[in-house]
Design an enzyme around this catalytic site. Structure first.
Site, PDB file in Angstrom:
ATOM      1  N   ARG C  90       3.305  60.262  34.776  1.00  0.00           N
ATOM      2  CA  ARG C  90       2.887  61.155  35.847  1.00  0.00           C
ATOM      3  C   ARG C  90       2.030  60.425  36.865  1.00  0.00           C
ATOM      4  NH1 ARG C  90      -0.480  66.794  35.025  1.00  0.00           N
ATOM      5  NH2 ARG C  90      -0.622  67.366  37.214  1.00  0.00           N
ATOM      6  N   ASN C 144       8.640  70.604  33.845  1.00  0.00           N
ATOM      7  CA  ASN C 144       8.866  70.395  35.275  1.00  0.00           C
ATOM      8  C   ASN C 144       9.707  69.156  35.541  1.00  0.00           C
ATOM      9  OD1 ASN C 144       7.757  72.452  36.869  1.00  0.00           O
ATOM     10  ND2 ASN C 144       5.700  71.853  36.184  1.00  0.00           N
ATOM     11  N   CYS C 165       7.894  79.584  35.421  1.00  0.00           N
ATOM     12  CA  CYS C 165       6.818  78.933  36.159  1.00  0.00           C
ATOM     13  C   CYS C 165       5.681  79.940  36.188  1.00  0.00           C
ATOM     14  CB  CYS C 165       7.282  78.610  37.574  1.00  0.00           C
ATOM     15  SG  CYS C 165       5.981  77.896  38.603  1.00  0.00           S
ATOM     16  N   HIS C 195       8.773  76.300  43.002  1.00  0.00           N
ATOM     17  CA  HIS C 195       7.809  75.573  43.844  1.00  0.00           C
ATOM     18  C   HIS C 195       8.246  75.497  45.314  1.00  0.00           C
ATOM     19  CE1 HIS C 195       5.653  73.317  40.302  1.00  0.00           C
ATOM     20  NE2 HIS C 195       5.769  74.604  40.106  1.00  0.00           N
ATOM     21  N   TYR C 239       2.853  75.259  46.749  1.00  0.00           N
ATOM     22  CA  TYR C 239       3.399  73.916  46.960  1.00  0.00           C
ATOM     23  C   TYR C 239       3.960  73.721  48.370  1.00  0.00           C
ATOM     24  CZ  TYR C 239       2.879  72.985  42.002  1.00  0.00           C
ATOM     25  OH  TYR C 239       2.359  72.784  40.766  1.00  0.00           O
TER      26      TYR C 239
HETATM   27  N1  LIG Z   1       5.759  75.933  34.678  1.00  0.00           N
HETATM   28  C1  LIG Z   1       4.512  76.084  34.291  1.00  0.00           C
HETATM   29  O1  LIG Z   1       3.893  77.106  34.526  1.00  0.00           O
HETATM   30  C2  LIG Z   1       3.900  74.998  33.529  1.00  0.00           C
HETATM   31  C3  LIG Z   1       2.611  75.121  33.025  1.00  0.00           C
HETATM   32  C4  LIG Z   1       2.178  74.092  32.248  1.00  0.00           C
HETATM   33  C5  LIG Z   1       2.960  72.990  32.010  1.00  0.00           C
HETATM   34  N2  LIG Z   1       4.153  72.904  32.586  1.00  0.00           N
HETATM   35  C6  LIG Z   1       5.036  71.778  32.372  1.00  0.00           C
HETATM   36  O2  LIG Z   1       5.251  71.642  30.991  1.00  0.00           O
HETATM   37  C7  LIG Z   1       5.407  70.263  30.652  1.00  0.00           C
HETATM   38  C8  LIG Z   1       4.378  69.863  29.605  1.00  0.00           C
HETATM   39  O3  LIG Z   1       3.096  69.844  30.174  1.00  0.00           O
HETATM   40  P1  LIG Z   1       1.794  69.481  29.330  1.00  0.00           P
HETATM   41  O4  LIG Z   1       0.727  69.341  30.324  1.00  0.00           O
HETATM   42  O5  LIG Z   1       1.637  70.408  28.203  1.00  0.00           O
HETATM   43  O6  LIG Z   1       2.164  68.038  28.799  1.00  0.00           O
HETATM   44  P2  LIG Z   1       1.481  67.219  27.600  1.00  0.00           P
HETATM   45  O7  LIG Z   1       1.776  65.812  27.878  1.00  0.00           O
HETATM   46  O8  LIG Z   1       0.107  67.661  27.400  1.00  0.00           O
HETATM   47  O9  LIG Z   1       2.284  67.692  26.356  1.00  0.00           O
HETATM   48  C9  LIG Z   1       3.626  67.470  26.229  1.00  0.00           C
HETATM   49  C10 LIG Z   1       3.915  67.222  24.787  1.00  0.00           C
HETATM   50  O10 LIG Z   1       5.297  66.948  24.661  1.00  0.00           O
HETATM   51  C11 LIG Z   1       5.471  65.961  23.706  1.00  0.00           C
HETATM   52  N3  LIG Z   1       6.763  65.363  23.890  1.00  0.00           N
HETATM   53  C12 LIG Z   1       7.116  64.443  24.803  1.00  0.00           C
HETATM   54  N4  LIG Z   1       8.422  64.141  24.628  1.00  0.00           N
HETATM   55  C13 LIG Z   1       8.881  64.894  23.619  1.00  0.00           C
HETATM   56  C14 LIG Z   1      10.129  65.022  22.991  1.00  0.00           C
HETATM   57  N5  LIG Z   1      11.174  64.328  23.404  1.00  0.00           N
HETATM   58  N6  LIG Z   1      10.267  65.890  21.980  1.00  0.00           N
HETATM   59  C15 LIG Z   1       9.202  66.603  21.552  1.00  0.00           C
HETATM   60  N7  LIG Z   1       7.979  66.514  22.107  1.00  0.00           N
HETATM   61  C16 LIG Z   1       7.818  65.657  23.136  1.00  0.00           C
HETATM   62  C17 LIG Z   1       4.312  65.042  23.890  1.00  0.00           C
HETATM   63  O11 LIG Z   1       4.078  64.276  22.734  1.00  0.00           O
HETATM   64  C18 LIG Z   1       3.189  66.011  24.202  1.00  0.00           C
HETATM   65  O12 LIG Z   1       2.506  66.381  23.052  1.00  0.00           O
HETATM   66  C19 LIG Z   1       5.265  69.531  31.951  1.00  0.00           C
HETATM   67  O13 LIG Z   1       6.555  69.313  32.511  1.00  0.00           O
HETATM   68  C20 LIG Z   1       4.509  70.473  32.817  1.00  0.00           C
HETATM   69  O14 LIG Z   1       4.732  70.245  34.176  1.00  0.00           O
HETATM   70  C21 LIG Z   1       4.654  73.900  33.299  1.00  0.00           C
END
Ligand SMILES: NC(=O)c1ccc[n+]([C@@H]2O[C@H](COP(=O)([O-])OP(=O)(O)OC[C@H]3O[C@@H](n4cnc5c(N)ncnc54)[C@H](O)[C@@H]3O)[C@@H](O)[C@H]2O)c1
Ligand SMILES: NC(=O)c1ccc[n+]([C@@H]2O[C@H](COP(=O)([O-])OP(=O)(O)OC[C@H]3O[C@@H](n4cnc5c(N)ncnc54)[C@H](O)[C@@H]3O)[C@@H](O)[C@H]2O)c1
Ligand SMILES: NC(=O)c1ccc[n+]([C@@H]2O[C@H](COP(=O)([O-])OP(=O)(O)OC[C@H]3O[C@@H](n4cnc5c(N)ncnc54)[C@H](O)[C@@H]3O)[C@@H](O)[C@H]2O)c1
Ligand SMILES: NC(=O)c1ccc[n+]([C@@H]2O[C@H](COP(=O)([O-])OP(=O)(O)OC[C@H]3O[C@@H](n4cnc5c(N)ncnc54)[C@H](O)[C@@H]3O)[C@@H](O)[C@H]2O)c1
Lengths: 416, 416, 416, 416
Positions: C90, C144, C165, C195, C239
């Site tokens: 990121r 995302n 979202c 977005h 956004y």
């Molecule tokens: N749309 C929304 O409202 C919203 C809100 C929050 C987060 N998000 C999205 O959700 C995603 C996760 O965000 P986050 O901040 O929790 O990330 P994060 O990095 O804190 O957590 C993601 C987790 O996924 C795990 N992971 C990575 N690859 C994997 C795989 N192949 N199989 C299983 N687990 C795997 C990682 O080890 C980690 O623990 C991002 O794309 C973020 O943009 C969206």
């Protein structure tokens, strides 16, 4: 140029071949192979044609065969003019529906439906061979119901199919004569489906002379045609009287000699004539068979596709947006500017509401008929018939369909 | 809330008013004005309704008038339930077409056409007054042919018209009973035109239970309905048997007492009963008039439009892209999520090919009928009829149309 | 009910699980399986959640696993919240584009593109497993760029994907607060892409209160948002300032601490906190991570899909005709009435011209990005970038793409 | 035939008139009226043309006038080639945007926008006179931005407008030369907007020779064009480098002499030459003015419209379904088969996704620009600019717009 004529044993074939007398000297070489499953007719027609060709000193290499697989390789054009079940089956189409007070006709209504069901599987199998042995050839389809057969070919096979009918070229001639100009100087704004089409506007050297020429046309028209012209301000395909004068036409056909029987008689005569070793020109009797200008239509199209000339021709092609109110993948009969591989559809736009319901309903019937034949679906066959404007009844369709299946035993695909 | 009931002298009106007994206490105040051109009937119905209202102690301010201009100002809802020409004209619709071996029915086929031609000019004039005096009111149309009338209103006037029919609500009840749940828990994926519609899927609490409930429905269905369900895997509007069993229905109607005459008898009886000063509840005899649940449909819709509740209701609205194969500006009968001014159409998508031809053809007939009535066009009337699936003939349409014009003298707009 | 949370080791997960505290007692049984590839984080989060659940006495059977294949069978819902490449990747998205004077952001512009390219292959593989082991489950995607990921899922796999979202639910809350009503009483006429969306109208209990509430919204808005509202008379997704204030935002982001680094810090803190055996409620610090109401959005959607309730929710689904100016198979963010299997799109109609060019161009970028990732096409990647409104240059795209490929080595699919 | 040339005082006009030397003897009589508001230029050009015509003995009745109203009656063709504000205003278009690091060009980007705003009201007023005095004439528009002007004319007036540009005919010549055939034997499958178009396929005598000729074209192309051809497999309009090499082009233009200034110099020279009473042929210097083949394009079109010949020509017309992803009422630049009143669009179908976003966004910009000019709307002007791919920013658009308004004082319509 290599041309394969499937159903080459037809007594029409001399008419067709004569068309090639105009172009054999414009191409490098010309080979025509007549193919038929009826060896006897094939031989008669072949021998007669040999003499015709010799007479005019055309350099045409004429061959014959009963084996499609062998002759397809190398073909540039396939002309399909078979009649599945022959005129015996056609007689069924012309008689059975009359028993139900419905139109008896080989291309329109229940008869056209039965014809389609018999013909689709056979043409499908032929097309599969063409796909295999002559994938780049053009497949020019005369076999009726020509619009339905072409739509099947374009949606279920990969052959480069074009549907042809002799009505449009006859209309062009008709209006050229009225305007006292050459056919080439007339452009018809023409739309619809095969045997369900309308001339919307007539341009002579680009000038819109529709109203004047419609008036003139009326002078030569039957009373019923006059009425249609007056109400629609368009010129109707000849087959439209089966819709617009539905009941009268059924009544008339009930009491008329059947065309199939007439044709069988004409054919017998023609075949006898053809066997006369002194005959080396088209006999007068051939004109009784109908199909005027059909050879000109074919040879024109071949000239366009081969690059000998370019221009508009009214043919059956995939809609692709030309008519807004019909599906993109429907086959429609419209002017197309053809120059070899380039196909340039004339944009029709929305269908005039005066005929939109009719055309949309028939198109639904056509599509369901194709699906019924290809899938062997009784249900689709039934729903096709029940939406046909000449039937418009599920219960009537059921009785009719059962009867058609019965009399077409061995000719229909199995419907489950 | 102010409600104006045009055609308030109908013997149905007590049924309608009863519906308001459920909501009068949910709105600030409720004024209902019955309007009719037949003063006698108006008085009888009005007096009887006064007693009904008094009996249940509802706070409804009931009024009556024969002067539309005076009572429109301030109206929130207009309910239109007039019958132009009365049951005498209806009798024509039920008999004349039979002479041509065509369906005799007040909403479908030639009878519906004649009904439309009589009714369109009258409703148009009413709508023009509503435009003027109550431009923000909702115009709820029951008057048949309801789909056609609504399409006219939406394309030729500015009134906020919604077409209503009691078929959808009865279907919802029917399937709720089969599923043994409350009506509110059933959602019908329903599409088509008024009196030409289909239930495609049935959801109970969001679960798709179509096949199970269609099976159950068949147990209660007539043989002919069973057949339709089997072929279409959809549940047909009751009026579809006029299409699917075209000839049988014509035959049947020829030998049956005419509904118009029955209704005239029932009406006479009802009006007598209503005059009994002791009667203060809806008499049993009213149920013979048909129209079950129509009051519930109306009051439901009013509740949605007024913001008392929100949810889906199957109504006649501008298509606007819900059904892809019909023009955007067509009126269709579909589920709409209604919450006051917010109208949220259920997306139907493409019409199933099994019924597409039928629906498209009828829609063309409907549109041309409207244009014929509004423009006074003989030609359009003729082309409308000739594209109707139950007619499909220009010559037959001509004979029929001339006859209809003759017998509807004074009731039809002039057709030139 | 069985729920699988992929990326369950995220520090967000406690927020998500808390949402289930509201519904565990409304379903027969509730099993939640956390799945992650980072065993360490998974264990920490799992143990902490155990305590949280115990504290509130919820009957939730919480499990954990690093083996997706094993836990998928029987799943009703899959929640996908992985971050491919973690916050380290990121950081690239937030910094590299700035070197080219382009927006550095993880979902929008070049950063979103790089994120998509990393994420698509991984989510595709996960989806293929879901297809196989839990074909009837719903796949709720948070990962995302959520719109792009969902469009890939719907066009290249058979999973029942829905993109979620937290912006829409926050808008709903925002306007509910302004109108001083409950969130349920607000309906947003909302359209666009994830977005890249707009609130066109705001209904409160069915009443259109758009202009009043936009005025109120402006009081709380930044100067730039105010400007957008004034010009568009719509409320923009947060956004959109990256587009409308393109240059200012690039400048601002150049001089701001990077969000990725902040988040890494917060995460470290949170993971420490979670390890405290006495902690059994969500710590305050979690709110710093953003994502407000995202758990509510998820649990709402699950309730709708499971039949616990029904209603509108703004989600990412196949367009299917809702927005006329975008392809049918595009994914769009719009209100959908959800009741179990029944998905009923709100009809948006034509895009307002004020934003049509922007949305159409971004949709083309999105589709080409998906195709580039799935086909490994350098050319499509380039043409995607060059049509993105924030780039609009082929030469710049080329330099940028080469750099992105370089720094994302091992994370990007091979592009040829 | 009567032809009116508005802006007839242009130094280009001799080029244009020379084109008529090919057709004067094919029409009954030929009258050409030069009209201009600059009497001095008009006189010089007129006198010189008199000599040119005399020299070749053409029977052309040349007239001149400064009063449009007087000369319009009886006109068959109007050629519009005015430049509102002259080259002084053009210089603004070429310089002001560069101050904002944006493209400075008279037809594309901010300069094209300013040009449109100046030109639309003037051409609108001219068209209103044409509507009135010569309603059946064809209005051939050269005035830039030609696509925008034509779209305005077709949507806001009733003149029979056709937009013409010399790029397509030069492409046709270019590929004819590469294929070593006559121009007439080349057909370009060409689509897009004026100055934003692509050659998708090249047919020579109906044969698709695209890949071969694109390879040959690359040999003559600049490096940047080569790149575009390689990525798109299409041949780009010359103006596309302003998009694909956005930043490089801005940089280049900053350091180059301005075209407006060059042209002013050339014009001065030309006007001097024209005044030489011995000069009676087009001087070499005219070629420096650019606009190659523009006279051929005009005379070709006039021949088509007048019925002297028929065939395809690439012109700017109402879309009407030719390009599926653009509104029906948009103006597009496509091949049209023209034969007098008959306009037959080539069906383009869906835009290739490789360029769809770009074209859709520019079309939105164009439409909003027209609406801004016609309605005097500051807001629409702003939203037009902010959606232009070369700008893509609201804040930047605002600064730019304010500046453009300032420097175009007296030339812009008032924007509120
Ligand atoms: N749309 C929304 O409202 C919203 C809100 C929050 C987060 N998000 C999205 O959700 C995603 C996760 O965000 P986050 O901040 O929790 O990330 P994060 O990095 O804190 O957590 C993601 C987790 O996924 C795990 N992971 C990575 N690859 C994997 C795989 N192949 N199989 C299983 N687990 C795997 C990682 O080890 C980690 O623990 C991002 O794309 C973020 O943009 C969206
Ligand atoms: N569209 C038009 O303008 C037009 C004009 C004339 C004929 N047609 C159509 O062309 C078709 C042929 O008409 P016809 O009158 O010449 O028929 P026909 O019966 O005289 O000749 C058809 C020939 O096809 C042969 N044949 C049948 N099945 C065959 C098969 N599977 N393979 C090879 N040959 C086969 C028959 O033996 C016969 O010799 C019909 O469908 C007719 O409607 C169309
Ligand atoms: N869609 C449905 O569910 C449904 C149900 C019932 C009735 N309807 C329709 O409603 C209409 C009325 O049916 P009905 O059986 O009540 O008819 P009806 O004849 O019993 O009553 C109609 C009333 O309208 C009055 N009327 C006629 N012209 C009028 C005018 N110009 N202005 C004011 N009043 C006028 C008549 O005097 C009469 O009292 C019909 O079109 C019928 O088909 C529809
Ligand atoms: N599309 C093409 O292929 C092509 C080729 C050449 C020129 N053009 C366009 O044609 C236009 C003219 O170009 P030019 O270089 O000849 O310009 P120019 O300035 O040399 O000539 C334009 C003439 O128009 C006159 N004029 C201005 N306003 C007028 C009005 N209201 N009424 C009558 N006359 C008026 C001027 O006095 C001048 O004589 C420009 O928009 C240019 O971009 C297009």
């Amino acid at each position: 140029m290599k041309v394969v004529v499937i159903g080459g044993g037809s007594t029409y074939t001399p008419e067709l071949i004569e068309g090639f007398f105009d172009i054999w000297d414009k191409v490098d070489s010309l080979e025509i192979v007549l193919m038929d499953i009826d060896e006897n007719r094939l031989n008669i027609v072949y021998e007669f044609l040999k003499r015709m060709i010799h007479k005019v000193k055309a350099k045409i290499d004429l061959k014959k065969s009963t084996d499609l697989d062998k002759i397809l390789p190398g073909a540039d054009f396939i002309i399909n003019q078979i009649r599945v079940g022959g005129n015996k089956a056609r007689l069924l189409d012309e008689t059975i529906p009359l028993e139900f007070n419905l139109l008896g006709q080989e291309t329109t209504g229940p008869g056209g439906f039965a014809n389609a069901l018999r013909t689709i599987p056979v043409v499908y199998n032929i097309a599969k061979k063409v796909e295999n042995y002559a994938p780049n050839s053009y497949f020019i389809n005369f076999t009726n119901p020509s619009g339905i057969i072409t739509e099947m070919l374009l949606n279920y096979t990969k052959v480069k199919a074009i549907g042809l009918c002799n009505v449009p070229i006859n209309f062009q001639k008709f209006f050229a004569d009225l305007a006292e100009v050459d056919m080439k100087e007339v452009f018809l704004d023409y739309f619809g489906l095969n045997h369900l089409s309308f001339v919307r506007r007539i341009f002579v050297r680009g000038e819109d002379r529709t109203s004047e020429l419609l008036e003139k046309a009326k002078e030569k028209a039957s009373d019923s045609e006059k009425k249609i012209i007056d109400y629609l301000k368009m010129f109707p395909n000849y087959y439209l009287r089966y819709y617009y004068f539905r009941e009268e036409m059924v009544e008339e056909l009930k009491h008329k000699p059947k065309r199939a029987e007439e044709v069988m008689k004409v054919e017998e005569d023609l075949l006898k004539l053809y066997q006369d070793p002194n005959l080396d020109t088209k006999p007068m009797e051939l004109s009784k068979r109908g199909g005027a200008l059909y050879s000109k239509a074919a040879v024109n199209l071949i000239s366009h596709l081969y690059g000998l000339q370019e221009g508009f021709q009214i043919i059956n092609v995939r809609n692709d947006g030309s008519i807004l109110d019909l599906p993109q993948d429907s086959v429609v009969e419209i002017p197309v500017y053809v120059q070899k591989d380039r196909f340039h559809r004339y944009v029709i736009g929305g269908l005039p509401i005066e005929v939109r319901g009719l055309i949309q309903a028939v198109k639904v019937y056509e599509r369901l008929t194709i699906e019924a034949a290809m899938e062997g679906s009784y249900k689709k066959a039934l729903l096709a018939l029940s939406q046909h404007p000449l039937i418009s009844s599920l219960s009537l369709s059921e009785k009719l369909l059962n009867k058609l299946i019965e009399v077409n035993k061995g000719l229909f695909p199995e419907l489950k």
